[in-house]
Design a protein around this motif. Structure first.
Motif, mmCIF file in Angstrom:
data_model
loop_
_atom_site.group_PDB
_atom_site.id
_atom_site.type_symbol
_atom_site.label_atom_id
_atom_site.label_comp_id
_atom_site.label_asym_id
_atom_site.label_seq_id
_atom_site.Cartn_x
_atom_site.Cartn_y
_atom_site.Cartn_z
ATOM 1 N N THR A 138 24.168 25.657 26.532
ATOM 2 C CA THR A 138 25.740 25.372 26.962
ATOM 3 C C THR A 138 25.963 25.730 28.532
ATOM 4 N N THR A 139 27.084 25.502 29.084
ATOM 5 C CA THR A 139 27.059 25.703 30.214
ATOM 6 C C THR A 139 27.874 27.130 30.560
ATOM 7 N N ARG A 140 27.418 27.631 31.653
ATOM 8 C CA ARG A 140 27.358 28.953 32.069
ATOM 9 C C ARG A 140 28.898 29.198 32.836
ATOM 10 N N TYR A 141 29.588 30.059 32.300
ATOM 11 C CA TYR A 141 30.859 30.395 32.790
ATOM 12 C C TYR A 141 30.964 31.445 33.828
ATOM 13 N N GLN A 142 31.407 31.313 35.102
ATOM 14 C CA GLN A 142 31.631 32.356 36.095
ATOM 15 C C GLN A 142 32.748 32.503 36.761
ATOM 16 N N GLY A 143 33.518 33.919 36.853
ATOM 17 C CA GLY A 143 34.688 33.935 37.621
ATOM 18 C C GLY A 143 34.295 34.799 38.795
ATOM 19 N N ILE A 144 34.937 34.502 39.820
ATOM 20 C CA ILE A 144 34.335 35.120 41.097
ATOM 21 C C ILE A 144 35.941 35.656 41.840
ATOM 22 N N VAL A 145 35.537 37.002 42.303
ATOM 23 C CA VAL A 145 36.830 38.029 42.754
ATOM 24 C C VAL A 145 36.206 38.361 44.338
ATOM 25 N N ALA A 146 37.005 38.231 45.065
ATOM 26 C CA ALA A 146 36.720 38.708 46.532
ATOM 27 C C ALA A 146 36.888 39.917 46.668
ATOM 28 N N LEU A 147 35.923 40.492 47.284
ATOM 29 C CA LEU A 147 35.998 41.947 47.392
ATOM 30 C C LEU A 147 36.521 42.251 48.663
ATOM 31 N N LYS A 148 37.704 43.117 48.961
ATOM 32 C CA LYS A 148 38.074 43.427 50.209
ATOM 33 C C LYS A 148 38.253 45.023 50.332
ATOM 34 N N GLY A 149 37.466 45.633 49.851
ATOM 35 C CA GLY A 149 37.528 47.164 49.971
ATOM 36 C C GLY A 149 38.210 47.878 48.949
ATOM 37 N N GLN A 150 38.734 47.022 47.715
ATOM 38 C CA GLN A 150 39.378 47.510 46.605
ATOM 39 C C GLN A 150 38.212 48.239 45.470
ATOM 40 N N SER A 151 38.833 49.136 44.713
ATOM 41 C CA SER A 151 37.960 49.537 43.774
ATOM 42 C C SER A 151 37.512 48.521 42.746
ATOM 43 N N LEU A 152 36.414 48.949 41.890
ATOM 44 C CA LEU A 152 36.002 48.186 40.967
ATOM 45 C C LEU A 152 37.018 47.993 39.848
ATOM 46 N N GLU A 153 37.815 48.955 39.370
ATOM 47 C CA GLU A 153 39.144 48.804 38.648
ATOM 48 C C GLU A 153 39.881 47.621 39.058
ATOM 49 N N GLU A 154 40.285 47.847 40.502
ATOM 50 C CA GLU A 154 41.200 46.830 40.955
ATOM 51 C C GLU A 154 40.589 45.548 41.148
ATOM 52 N N ALA A 155 39.451 45.396 41.225
ATOM 53 C CA ALA A 155 38.687 44.185 41.041
ATOM 54 C C ALA A 155 38.758 43.629 39.834
ATOM 55 N N ALA A 156 38.442 44.285 38.625
ATOM 56 C CA ALA A 156 38.472 43.910 37.403
ATOM 57 C C ALA A 156 39.910 43.313 36.970
ATOM 58 N N HIS A 157 40.883 44.123 37.580
ATOM 59 C CA HIS A 157 42.377 43.384 37.121
ATOM 60 C C HIS A 157 42.472 42.076 38.044
ATOM 61 N N GLN A 158 41.891 41.720 39.095
ATOM 62 C CA GLN A 158 42.101 40.630 39.670
ATOM 63 C C GLN A 158 41.468 39.411 39.021
ATOM 64 N N TYR A 159 40.291 39.920 38.314
ATOM 65 C CA TYR A 159 39.512 38.965 37.619
ATOM 66 C C TYR A 159 40.135 38.456 36.417
ATOM 67 N N PHE A 160 40.804 39.350 35.877
ATOM 68 C CA PHE A 160 41.608 38.944 34.478
ATOM 69 C C PHE A 160 42.917 38.414 34.879
ATOM 70 N N ARG A 161 43.547 38.489 36.140
ATOM 71 C CA ARG A 161 44.536 37.718 36.448
ATOM 72 C C ARG A 161 44.139 36.320 36.953
ATOM 73 N N GLN A 162 43.076 36.041 37.365
ATOM 74 C CA GLN A 162 42.782 34.807 38.056
ATOM 75 C C GLN A 162 41.965 34.007 36.826
ATOM 76 N N SER A 163 41.091 34.479 36.291
ATOM 77 C CA SER A 163 40.058 33.991 35.390
ATOM 78 C C SER A 163 40.573 33.701 33.836
ATOM 79 N N GLU A 164 40.989 34.995 33.613
ATOM 80 C CA GLU A 164 41.491 35.020 32.046
ATOM 81 C C GLU A 164 43.098 34.874 31.714
ATOM 82 N N GLN A 165 43.807 35.380 32.939
ATOM 83 C CA GLN A 165 45.100 35.071 32.704
ATOM 84 C C GLN A 165 45.895 35.963 31.527
ATOM 85 N N ILE A 166 44.986 37.253 31.232
ATOM 86 C CA ILE A 166 45.510 37.977 30.239
ATOM 87 C C ILE A 166 45.670 39.197 30.684
ATOM 88 N N PRO A 167 47.175 39.963 30.708
ATOM 89 C CA PRO A 167 47.302 41.097 31.238
ATOM 90 C C PRO A 167 46.264 42.086 30.851
#
Length: 334
Positions: A138-167
């Protein structure tokens, strides 16, 4: 099963508890890592601030990796310009993980001296990648989030907003508890996701009503994802109240924590997933890797004792090979 307040506080570690709160249309998972994360961090002997960040990354990876419905691999990797220029956490479904961090010693000393030791400050700017690999078929799936000094929690929230679109909302905690005369590392986390049956309830409140009084904030009732739904805002607000000590306390079971949060709504928990730390390296894998190197690179790796030595950066296991063993395999067409 339903959660009630009579459950014993057995302090079970290294497991993930999936749960659902039907009244709020949310599902989620709680992870408690004890001996597994302690073994990884103790083996590497990182400075405390680095161990805390890698512990957060491991808890987040296990939370996400245990959601896989197939045998495969989920990987979290960061590359950035901070004191921790790279982290990798591999989760091999269904139940094992490994983790490693690279350190820029000079930047770490400076960060500690300045008291800038949060996950965002130590990672700096770069990117975080989350990769789902189901194998060669199968094809690999990859989601990427820019790190700009935010916490890992905040980066995870960005990932779901951008890639999964699930609150989605995540809380992570890492710390030590003294047991048997020495501090032992622990990590925990809780993830909750809004999954209503009606797609209309996921729509963001981003349309101006047209007749709102001047200066009125039309998103006043919306959460940071822009979802103006009372059920989601309640669930998110409850998870935000979770404190680090509740995620790390070895005497507080995950089921009891869920009861504290959702007893008025009624949480249901499902079969726990037991996890363990385990490295995927093996003599055969390392040998195959060496045979993929250019001949001049292999020659440069030969030590004074005449052996080719490789140390796994994840588990620190040392592998030693006779150069002839590597070359013989190549000549045999392996």
């Amino acid at each position: 099963m339903a959660v009630d307040d009579s459950m014993s506080a057995a302090g079970l570690d290294d497991r993930v508890i999936p749960f659902a709160v039907p009244d709020l249309d949310v599902r989620g998972r709680v992870v408690r890592l004890g001996p597994a994360i302690d073994a990884i961090l103790d083996r590497h002997g990182y400075p405390e601030p680095v161990s805390r960040v890698l512990g957060e990354a491991a808890a987040l990876t296990v939370l996400l990796g245990t959601a896989l419905k197939f045998e495969g691999r989920f990987q979290l990797q960061t590359k950035s310009d901070g004191a921790i220029p790279m982290m990798v956490v591999d989760f091999n479904a269904p139940d094992n993980f490994r983790a490693v961090a690279h350190i820029d010693e000079a930047k770490l000393v400076e960060a500690i001296a300045l008291g800038k030791v949060s996950s965002g400050e130590l990672l700096g700017e770069g990117h975080l990648a989350m990769t789902v690999d189901q194998g060669s078929a199968t094809t690999r799936y990859q989601g990427i989030v820019a790190l700009k000094g935010q916490s890992l929690e905040e980066a995870a929230h960005q990932y779901f907003r951008q890639s999964e679109q699930i609150p989605t909302h995540v809380r992570l905690g890492v710390g030590t508890v003294t047991t048997g005369g020495r501090p032992q590392w622990r990590a925990g986390g809780i993830l909750v996701q809004f999954m209503p049956h009606s797609a209309d309830r996921l729509r963001a409140a981003d349309m101006h009503p047209g007749d709102a009084p001047e200066g009125h904030d039309i998103l006043a009732k919306a959460d940071p994802d822009g979802i103006a739904d009372d059920a989601w805002m309640e669930a998110r607000s409850l998870v935000e109240t979770v404190e680090d000590h509740e995620l790390l306390d070895p005497t507080l079971e995950s089921e009891r924590l869920l009861y504290r949060l959702f007893h008025e709504r009624g949480a249901r928990v499902f079969e726990p997933v037991l996890v363990r730390e385990d490295c995927r390296c093996s003599r055969e894998r390392v040998l195959a890797m060496l045979r993929g190197f250019a001949p001049e690179d292999r020659k440069a790796m030969i030590a004074d004792d005449g052996k080719l030595g490789v140390t796994c950066e994840f588990c620190s296991r040392r592998y030693s090979f006779d150069p002839a063993e590597v070359e013989d395999g190549l000549s045999a067409g392996e």
